[in-house]
Design a protein around this motif. Structure first.
Motif, PDB file in Angstrom:
ATOM      1  N   PRO A  76       0.471 -14.987 -33.694  1.00 62.11           N
ATOM      2  CA  PRO A  76      -0.964 -15.006 -33.405  1.00 62.11           C
ATOM      3  C   PRO A  76      -1.483 -16.347 -32.894  1.00 62.11           C
ATOM      4  N   ALA A  77      -0.967 -17.439 -33.404  1.00 61.48           N
ATOM      5  CA  ALA A  77      -1.448 -18.750 -32.952  1.00 61.48           C
ATOM      6  C   ALA A  77      -1.151 -18.949 -31.465  1.00 61.48           C
ATOM      7  N   ARG A  78       0.026 -18.538 -31.027  1.00 59.04           N
ATOM      8  CA  ARG A  78       0.365 -18.658 -29.610  1.00 59.04           C
ATOM      9  C   ARG A  78      -0.509 -17.739 -28.763  1.00 59.04           C
ATOM     10  N   VAL A  79      -0.729 -16.519 -29.231  1.00 60.29           N
ATOM     11  CA  VAL A  79      -1.586 -15.570 -28.500  1.00 60.29           C
ATOM     12  C   VAL A  79      -2.976 -16.168 -28.319  1.00 60.29           C
ATOM     13  N   LEU A  80      -3.522 -16.769 -29.365  1.00 62.73           N
ATOM     14  CA  LEU A  80      -4.857 -17.357 -29.273  1.00 62.73           C
ATOM     15  C   LEU A  80      -4.888 -18.536 -28.303  1.00 62.73           C
ATOM     16  N   ARG A  81      -3.820 -19.340 -28.268  1.00 63.75           N
ATOM     17  CA  ARG A  81      -3.755 -20.450 -27.290  1.00 63.75           C
ATOM     18  C   ARG A  81      -3.696 -19.899 -25.865  1.00 63.75           C
ATOM     19  N   GLU A  82      -2.901 -18.861 -25.655  1.00 63.91           N
ATOM     20  CA  GLU A  82      -2.805 -18.261 -24.317  1.00 63.91           C
ATOM     21  C   GLU A  82      -4.146 -17.675 -23.885  1.00 63.91           C
ATOM     22  N   LEU A  83      -4.862 -17.074 -24.815  1.00 62.10           N
ATOM     23  CA  LEU A  83      -6.171 -16.513 -24.478  1.00 62.10           C
ATOM     24  C   LEU A  83      -7.150 -17.605 -24.068  1.00 62.10           C
ATOM     25  N   ARG A  84      -7.101 -18.757 -24.730  1.00 61.40           N
ATOM     26  CA  ARG A  84      -7.975 -19.872 -24.321  1.00 61.40           C
ATOM     27  C   ARG A  84      -7.662 -20.286 -22.886  1.00 61.40           C
ATOM     28  N   ALA A  85      -6.380 -20.359 -22.549  1.00 62.58           N
ATOM     29  CA  ALA A  85      -5.984 -20.745 -21.195  1.00 62.58           C
ATOM     30  C   ALA A  85      -6.420 -19.686 -20.175  1.00 62.58           C
ATOM     31  N   LYS A  86      -6.238 -18.432 -20.488  1.00 62.95           N
ATOM     32  CA  LYS A  86      -6.624 -17.357 -19.568  1.00 62.95           C
ATOM     33  C   LYS A  86      -8.129 -17.321 -19.353  1.00 62.95           C
ATOM     34  N   ARG A  87      -8.873 -17.510 -20.420  1.00 64.21           N
ATOM     35  CA  ARG A  87     -10.334 -17.533 -20.282  1.00 64.21           C
ATOM     36  C   ARG A  87     -10.784 -18.716 -19.437  1.00 64.21           C
ATOM     37  N   ALA A  88     -10.102 -19.845 -19.561  1.00 66.22           N
ATOM     38  CA  ALA A  88     -10.428 -21.013 -18.735  1.00 66.22           C
ATOM     39  C   ALA A  88     -10.157 -20.714 -17.265  1.00 66.22           C
ATOM     40  N   LEU A  89      -9.087 -19.979 -16.971  1.00 62.60           N
ATOM     41  CA  LEU A  89      -8.802 -19.597 -15.585  1.00 62.60           C
ATOM     42  C   LEU A  89      -9.885 -18.675 -15.036  1.00 62.60           C
ATOM     43  N   VAL A  90     -10.325 -17.726 -15.844  1.00 66.18           N
ATOM     44  CA  VAL A  90     -11.399 -16.831 -15.397  1.00 66.18           C
ATOM     45  C   VAL A  90     -12.658 -17.638 -15.127  1.00 66.18           C
ATOM     46  N   ALA A  91     -12.970 -18.595 -15.995  1.00 66.29           N
ATOM     47  CA  ALA A  91     -14.163 -19.430 -15.811  1.00 66.29           C
ATOM     48  C   ALA A  91     -14.079 -20.253 -14.524  1.00 66.29           C
ATOM     49  N   GLU A  92     -12.885 -20.638 -14.117  1.00 69.59           N
ATOM     50  CA  GLU A  92     -12.699 -21.378 -12.867  1.00 69.59           C
ATOM     51  C   GLU A  92     -12.976 -20.511 -11.652  1.00 69.59           C
ATOM     52  N   HIS A  93     -12.936 -19.219 -11.828  1.00 70.25           N
ATOM     53  CA  HIS A  93     -13.058 -18.288 -10.708  1.00 70.25           C
ATOM     54  C   HIS A  93     -14.351 -17.495 -10.755  1.00 70.25           C
ATOM     55  N   ARG A  94     -15.433 -18.176 -10.996  1.00 74.04           N
ATOM     56  CA  ARG A  94     -16.747 -17.526 -10.967  1.00 74.04           C
ATOM     57  C   ARG A  94     -17.094 -17.219  -9.523  1.00 74.04           C
ATOM     58  N   THR A  95     -17.662 -16.063  -9.312  1.00 66.27           N
ATOM     59  CA  THR A  95     -17.982 -15.642  -7.954  1.00 66.27           C
ATOM     60  C   THR A  95     -19.223 -16.347  -7.431  1.00 66.27           C
ATOM     61  N   GLY A  96     -19.322 -16.392  -6.124  1.00 68.03           N
ATOM     62  CA  GLY A  96     -20.486 -17.004  -5.521  1.00 68.03           C
ATOM     63  C   GLY A  96     -20.768 -16.481  -4.131  1.00 68.03           C
ATOM     64  N   ASP A  97     -19.740 -16.182  -3.362  1.00 72.10           N
ATOM     65  CA  ASP A  97     -19.921 -15.822  -1.961  1.00 72.10           C
ATOM     66  C   ASP A  97     -19.214 -14.501  -1.675  1.00 72.10           C
ATOM     67  N   GLY A  98     -19.961 -13.419  -1.694  1.00 69.45           N
ATOM     68  CA  GLY A  98     -19.388 -12.120  -1.348  1.00 69.45           C
ATOM     69  C   GLY A  98     -18.251 -11.694  -2.260  1.00 69.45           C
ATOM     70  N   GLY A  99     -18.293 -12.085  -3.533  1.00 64.79           N
ATOM     71  CA  GLY A  99     -17.242 -11.697  -4.458  1.00 64.79           C
ATOM     72  C   GLY A  99     -16.055 -12.635  -4.467  1.00 64.79           C
ATOM     73  N   ARG A 100     -16.101 -13.662  -3.625  1.00 61.70           N
ATOM     74  CA  ARG A 100     -14.993 -14.625  -3.607  1.00 61.70           C
ATOM     75  C   ARG A 100     -15.337 -15.786  -4.526  1.00 61.70           C
ATOM     76  N   CYS A 101     -14.380 -16.220  -5.319  1.00 58.74           N
ATOM     77  CA  CYS A 101     -14.619 -17.330  -6.233  1.00 58.74           C
ATOM     78  C   CYS A 101     -14.663 -18.649  -5.466  1.00 58.74           C
ATOM     79  N   ARG A 102     -15.204 -19.654  -6.115  1.00 62.40           N
ATOM     80  CA  ARG A 102     -15.335 -20.977  -5.500  1.00 62.40           C
ATOM     81  C   ARG A 102     -13.962 -21.508  -5.054  1.00 62.40           C
TER      82      ARG A 102
END
Length: 136
Positions: A76-102
């Motif tokens: 579980p500890a590793r799963v939670l660390r991986e989830l933090r990393a994955k969520r950070a990647l999603v946050a890096e890819h916020r949309t702005g222009d026609g559905g394309r991330c920055r």
């Protein structure tokens, strides 16, 4: 097919994985997962800060040590660390222009949703809510 739908799908899957991992942690607070193997038995164990080992699972597989080692690596500890990393990647890819991330816009990649989000969703391709149009 929008990035918003893909982001919602990822958020829901990440919440499910986090819930399962946190439930496992709640069932064995402070546990460190490992494998104990000898000629008699091979078990997935947890150590609760002391030297006691509590068998969690015992398998009769052809090579149980390899199987249990794989399971122990995904504690579980590793799963939670991986989830933090994955969520950070999603946050890096916020949309702005026609559905394309920055990131994709700046890199000149025209595809939406972006490849990073598509790749993050790929492990969930067997889920009933997965949209095959998200395949990279």
């Amino acid at each position: 097919m929008t990035t918003t739908a893909l982001e919602a799908f990822l958020r829901d899957r990440f919440e499910e994985e986090e819930r399962v991992a946190r439930d496992a942690v709640a069932g064995a607070p402070g546990a460190e997962w490992g494998v104990v193997a000898d000629e008699i038995e091979q078990v997935l164990t947890s150590r609760d800060g002391g030297s006691t080992h509590t068998p969690m699972v015992q398998f009769g597989a052809e090579d149980p040590v390899k199987l249990l080692t794989h399971v122990a690596r995904h504690d579980p500890a590793r799963v939670l660390r991986e989830l933090r990393a994955k969520r950070a990647l999603v946050a890096e890819h916020r949309t702005g222009d026609g559905g394309r991330c920055r990131t994709c816009r700046e890199g000149g990649h025209p595809r939406a949703p972006c490849t990073t989000l598509r790749l993050l969703a790929l492990p969930f391709a067997g889920h009933p809510e997965y949209d095959d149009r998200w395949r990279p």
